[in-house]
Enzyme design. Structure first.
Site, mmCIF file in Angstrom:
data_model
loop_
_atom_site.group_PDB
_atom_site.id
_atom_site.type_symbol
_atom_site.label_atom_id
_atom_site.label_comp_id
_atom_site.label_asym_id
_atom_site.label_seq_id
_atom_site.Cartn_x
_atom_site.Cartn_y
_atom_site.Cartn_z
ATOM 1 N N SER A 1 12.040 6.272 7.791
ATOM 2 C CA SER A 1 11.823 5.731 9.182
ATOM 3 C C SER A 1 12.224 4.201 9.481
ATOM 4 O O SER A 1 12.136 3.317 8.636
ATOM 5 C CB SER A 1 10.241 5.625 9.427
ATOM 6 O OG SER A 1 9.883 5.339 10.691
ATOM 7 N N CYS B 1 -1.455 5.636 10.141
ATOM 8 C CA CYS B 1 -0.087 4.956 10.613
ATOM 9 C C CYS B 1 -0.339 3.915 11.430
ATOM 10 O O CYS B 1 -1.246 3.709 12.434
ATOM 11 C CB CYS B 1 0.466 6.026 11.497
ATOM 12 S SG CYS B 1 2.212 5.603 12.167
ATOM 13 N N GLU C 1 0.790 -1.334 -0.013
ATOM 14 C CA GLU C 1 0.006 -0.012 -0.094
ATOM 15 C C GLU C 1 0.823 1.460 -0.128
ATOM 16 O O GLU C 1 1.984 1.161 0.654
ATOM 17 C CB GLU C 1 -0.987 -0.097 1.127
ATOM 18 C CG GLU C 1 -1.919 -1.090 1.126
ATOM 19 C CD GLU C 1 -2.769 -1.272 2.492
ATOM 20 O OE1 GLU C 1 -4.097 -1.680 2.207
ATOM 21 O OE2 GLU C 1 -2.431 -0.847 3.386
ATOM 22 N N LEU D 1 10.668 5.059 18.326
ATOM 23 C CA LEU D 1 11.021 4.558 19.287
ATOM 24 C C LEU D 1 9.973 3.753 20.276
ATOM 25 O O LEU D 1 10.249 2.792 20.815
ATOM 26 C CB LEU D 1 11.428 5.842 19.960
ATOM 27 C CG LEU D 1 12.314 5.812 21.408
ATOM 28 C CD1 LEU D 1 13.721 5.173 21.043
ATOM 29 C CD2 LEU D 1 12.631 7.305 21.971
ATOM 30 N N CYS E 1 3.582 8.485 1.410
ATOM 31 C CA CYS E 1 4.125 7.377 2.391
ATOM 32 C C CYS E 1 4.345 6.276 1.582
ATOM 33 O O CYS E 1 3.386 5.585 0.856
ATOM 34 C CB CYS E 1 3.156 7.093 3.722
ATOM 35 S SG CYS E 1 3.840 6.095 4.655
ATOM 36 N N CYS F 1 6.568 -7.378 7.063
ATOM 37 C CA CYS F 1 7.571 -6.925 7.514
ATOM 38 C C CYS F 1 7.864 -7.921 8.757
ATOM 39 O O CYS F 1 7.041 -8.624 9.552
ATOM 40 C CB CYS F 1 7.108 -5.509 8.266
ATOM 41 S SG CYS F 1 8.647 -4.951 9.357
ATOM 42 N N CYS G 1 6.630 -5.416 15.050
ATOM 43 C CA CYS G 1 6.447 -4.309 16.049
ATOM 44 C C CYS G 1 4.723 -4.796 16.703
ATOM 45 O O CYS G 1 4.101 -4.769 15.592
ATOM 46 C CB CYS G 1 6.456 -3.059 15.579
ATOM 47 S SG CYS G 1 8.001 -2.392 15.230
ATOM 48 N N CYS H 1 2.085 -2.577 15.114
ATOM 49 C CA CYS H 1 1.644 -2.536 13.723
ATOM 50 C C CYS H 1 0.849 -3.575 13.055
ATOM 51 O O CYS H 1 1.338 -4.667 13.169
ATOM 52 C CB CYS H 1 3.168 -2.113 13.141
ATOM 53 S SG CYS H 1 3.031 -1.653 11.310
#
Length: 390
Positions: A205, A351, A94, A228, A107, A114, A118, A121
């Site tokens: 990022s 996000c 996307e 972070l 973006c 991935c 995380c 996410c």
């Protein structure tokens, strides 16, 4: 037959010069090609009228400009636009455009899925499929820029009003775990014969791949944002497993080294606000101590991100009053702090919501459900339990 052809979207400026050289052409032909492809959006060599006919004939037998196939195209009520693009073998990624009064930000994704996993996410819950090629990364910018121009009636070419003024590599995937294709794409974005973007207007990022942060500083420094999301190692281990390999002390040192090469004099720290997990005043004070160390401070700003919930995470968004209080603690310490405005959440373009269509090859969803059960059972002791087990 096209599989044997070179996709010119895959070539950075130096590689395009070398490709032209292999055909017996001079370097200025590469610049002409770049302008046609990246400034005019041309994919048909016959349209490139200032190229010699003999060169166009060579290109037709040796090369192709292969755009990404758009599977869906949705626009949010706030103007945010999201494309789902096919990258083969049942995978899609996307790309999101965020319009604002003074700029337009794209973006971009760098991987299908991935592997960092995380916890907050939604991309990570589906696992990792594969790295994108440089042509697939820059192809998102190519596709979006000229789709936006067409929809607004803006002529192609360098004199046409640029629709995308900023690029952020904050889409699906960890850019620094797909290093070479990502850097090739960055070099095309920055080249004056292509998109001519300023290094200050291109942001990469990362979740904190320390060796690659150092390498990026030497190879192609752009603005850096670090995901972070935690103020101490135990908490960050539980939210971002990569922290177990590259803990906070190592990450802060890498950020300080990067600033020697960066186009900006600060690092942006992204911090997703998770209710009852990382959003207390104590966590804010720990962050201050982390970045304002007397011996080794890290010039920075914080971007607080309201969490965009999805069922598998077991997490909820911090209330607005808690986010404001957290921000005040940071600002009272002299740290520039902003709260990201949620955009495109009605089309799942906000996000942390990008999920595309990748297969769950790593049983991430099952593991996340177990982690949520542990957290509910052990409460505040959860971080210490994770640290002991790791």
């Amino acid at each position: 037959m096209t599989d044997a052809l070179t996709n010119l979207l895959d070539l950075d400026p130096a590689q395009l010069v070398a490709f032209c050289g292999e055909m017996g052409e001079k370097p200025f032909r590469a610049k002409q090609l770049q302008r046609w492809i990246h400034q005019y959006g041309a994919s048909d060599f016959a349209e490139m009228t200032d190229l010699a006919k003999s060169l166009r004939e060579k290109l037709a037998t040796r090369a192709v400009v292969r755009p990404l196939q758009v599977l869906s195209d949705h626009t949010s009520s706030d103007g945010t636009r999201k494309w789902l693009v096919d990258v083969g073998n049942g995978n899609a990624v996307e790309t999101v455009f965020i319009p604002e009064e003074t700029r337009g930000t794209l973006c971009i994704s760098t991987q299908a899925g991935c592997a960092v996993n995380c916890r907050f996410c939604s991309t990570g819950k589906q696992g990792f499929s594969r790295n994108l090629t440089s042509g697939e990364i820059i192809g998102q910018l190519w596709m979006a820029e000229f789709a936006l121009r067409k929809s607004k009636g803006v002529a192609p070419g360098p004199k046409g009003e640029r629709q995308i003024t900023n690029v952020v590599m904050m889409g699906m995937g960890e850019p620094l775990l797909n290093y070479e294709p990502t850097v090739k794409a960055l070099k095309i974005m920055l080249d004056d014969n292509a998109y001519g973007l300023s290094r200050r207007r291109v942001t990469l990022s990362t979740s904190g791949v320390v060796p690659m942060i150092d390498k990026l500083g030497l190879d192609c420094p752009v603005a850096l944002a670090v995901s972070l999301h935690a103020s101490n190692d135990a908490l960050r281990d539980s939210l971002i497993p990569l922290n177990r390999k590259y803990p906070l002390a190592d990450l802060m040192a890498a950020c300080r080294r990067y600033l020697e090469f960066a186009p900006r004099d600060f690092i942006t720290f992204e911090y997703c606000m998770l209710d009852g997990v990382n959003d207390s005043d104590r966590h804010a004070r720990e962050l201050i101590a982390l970045v304002q160390s007397r011996q080794n401070p890290v010039p920075c700003k914080f971007n607080l991100i309201p969490f965009n919930p999805f069922p598998e995470s077991g997490l909820t968004r911090s209330p607005d009053h808690r986010i404001r209080a957290f921000a005040k603690v940071l600002m009272d310490a002299g740290i520039v702090t902003t709260v990201r405005k949620t955009r495109g959440d009605d089309i799942d373009a906000a996000c942390g919501q990008l999920a595309g269509e990748v297969q769950d090859r790593t049983r991430v969803q099952e593991r996340m459900q177990k982690m949520s059960t542990y957290q509910q059972k052990y409460g505040e002791d959860f971080g210490r339990i994770v640290e002991i087990r790791s």
